[in-house]
Motif scaffolding. Structure first.
Motif, short mmCIF file in Angstrom:
data_model
loop_
_atom_site.label_atom_id
_atom_site.label_comp_id
_atom_site.label_asym_id
_atom_site.label_seq_id
_atom_site.Cartn_x
_atom_site.Cartn_y
_atom_site.Cartn_z
N ARG A 1 -4.48 -22.21 15.54
CA ARG A 1 -4.81 -23.73 16.09
C ARG A 1 -5.71 -24.14 15.46
N ASN A 2 -5.73 -25.67 15.41
CA ASN A 2 -7.06 -26.28 15.01
C ASN A 2 -8.13 -26.62 15.82
N ALA A 3 -9.40 -26.67 15.50
CA ALA A 3 -10.53 -26.89 16.21
C ALA A 3 -10.27 -27.71 17.31
N GLU A 4 -9.65 -28.76 17.43
CA GLU A 4 -9.04 -29.75 18.48
C GLU A 4 -8.20 -29.20 19.19
N ASN A 5 -7.59 -28.22 19.02
CA ASN A 5 -6.45 -27.40 19.97
C ASN A 5 -5.18 -28.39 20.06
N ASN A 6 -4.65 -29.19 19.23
CA ASN A 6 -3.78 -30.15 19.32
C ASN A 6 -2.76 -29.98 18.19
N ALA A 7 -2.83 -28.96 17.33
CA ALA A 7 -1.90 -28.84 16.26
C ALA A 7 -2.10 -27.50 15.55
N ASP A 8 -0.83 -26.80 15.16
CA ASP A 8 -0.95 -25.46 14.46
C ASP A 8 -1.10 -25.97 13.08
N VAL A 9 -2.07 -25.02 12.28
CA VAL A 9 -2.28 -25.37 10.86
C VAL A 9 -2.16 -24.06 10.04
N THR A 10 -1.51 -24.02 8.90
CA THR A 10 -1.09 -23.09 8.06
C THR A 10 -2.46 -23.12 7.00
N TYR A 11 -3.13 -21.75 7.26
CA TYR A 11 -4.29 -21.61 6.62
C TYR A 11 -4.15 -20.99 5.32
N GLY A 12 -3.24 -20.40 4.97
CA GLY A 12 -2.90 -19.58 4.04
C GLY A 12 -1.51 -19.03 3.96
N SER A 13 -0.89 -18.34 2.77
CA SER A 13 0.23 -17.60 2.62
C SER A 13 0.22 -16.90 1.31
N ILE A 14 1.19 -15.90 1.59
CA ILE A 14 1.43 -14.83 0.53
C ILE A 14 2.81 -15.14 0.39
N GLU A 15 3.13 -15.28 -0.75
CA GLU A 15 4.67 -15.61 -1.16
C GLU A 15 5.17 -14.88 -2.57
N THR A 16 6.37 -14.64 -2.61
CA THR A 16 6.96 -14.24 -4.08
C THR A 16 8.11 -15.46 -4.45
N HIS A 17 8.12 -15.50 -5.90
CA HIS A 17 9.30 -16.38 -6.16
C HIS A 17 9.71 -15.48 -7.52
N ILE A 18 11.17 -16.04 -7.90
CA ILE A 18 11.84 -15.41 -8.90
C ILE A 18 11.46 -15.91 -10.11
N ASN A 19 10.91 -15.09 -11.15
CA ASN A 19 10.42 -15.76 -12.59
C ASN A 19 11.63 -15.81 -13.31
N ALA A 20 12.91 -15.06 -13.39
CA ALA A 20 13.94 -15.24 -14.17
C ALA A 20 15.01 -14.86 -13.25
N ALA A 21 16.16 -15.59 -13.25
CA ALA A 21 17.33 -15.23 -12.62
C ALA A 21 18.23 -14.23 -12.98
#
Length: 199
Positions: free
Chosen positions: A164-184
């Motif tokens: 939650r943000n400081a105002e407690n009125n919305a959810d915030v994505t602060y970071g992520s870890i993700e993987t992608h295909i480099n070659a199919a």
């Protein structure tokens, strides 16, 4: 007054008119079925265990227990004899809109659903433990994309860090870890790991 009979047959309805009627089973009434007015039936036992056994003796039959509202089964749990004797929880039947499935090996599946674990303290929500002393690796988590149409730059799996943000009125994505295909190509799938951070 008590009525003592060895066996009797009721052709139609049997009514117990008391709002606290009790049916006793056994020579010393060790199992009881008690009616609480407008509320419930209680199965009681005086032994070390008390249980209710639902036994289906058909060649291909499913023992189940259902919970209904206004005559319609809302949730139904039981054993699916036609699907490797899995324990299932479904809606109007165990095989209808199955919400949870557990097989005899302890594998759990939540079809087309999601899992949310909520706590009101700072204890870990999810802990993965291995007790194999000979294992060369610790616990691991698999992100499996079941698709035969892989393409370059497709996302394979992501972990989001949301709060939650400081105002407690919305959810915030602060970071992520993700993987992608480099070659199919099947023989050269490369999955680089990306960490993204927002402030």
């Amino acid at each position: 007054a008590a009525l003592n009979v060895v066996d009797f047959t009721v052709q139609d309805d049997l009514s117990l008119s008391s709002d606290s009627a009790i049916i006793n089973f056994g020579a010393d009434s060790d199992i009881t079925l008690t009616h609480t007015a407008d509320t419930s039936l209680t199965l009681g036992g005086a032994g070390s265990t008390t249980g209710l056994l639902i036994n289906n003796t058909a060649t291909d039959g499913d023992p189940f227990l259902a919970f209904a509202l206004s005559g319609t089964q809302t949730f139904t749990m039981g054993v699916d004899d036609g699907d490797s004797d899995k324990f299932k929880i479904g809606t109007t039947a165990i095989g209808t809109d199955t919400r949870l499935s557990i097989d005899s090996s302890g594998n759990i599946e939540i079809p087309d659903g999601s899992l949310t674990i909520t706590r009101d303290d700072n204890v870990a929500n999810l802990t993965l433990v291995t007790t194999d002393a000979d294992a060369t690796v610790g616990p691991f988590q698999t992100f499996y994309r079941n698709s035969n149409s892989a393409a370059s730059d497709d996302q394979i799996g992501t972990i989001f860090f949301v709060g939650r943000n400081a105002e407690n009125n919305a959810d915030v994505t602060y970071g992520s870890i993700e993987t992608h295909i480099n070659a199919a190509a099947a023989w050269e799938l490369v999955r680089p790991l990306h960490y993204m951070h927002w402030t």
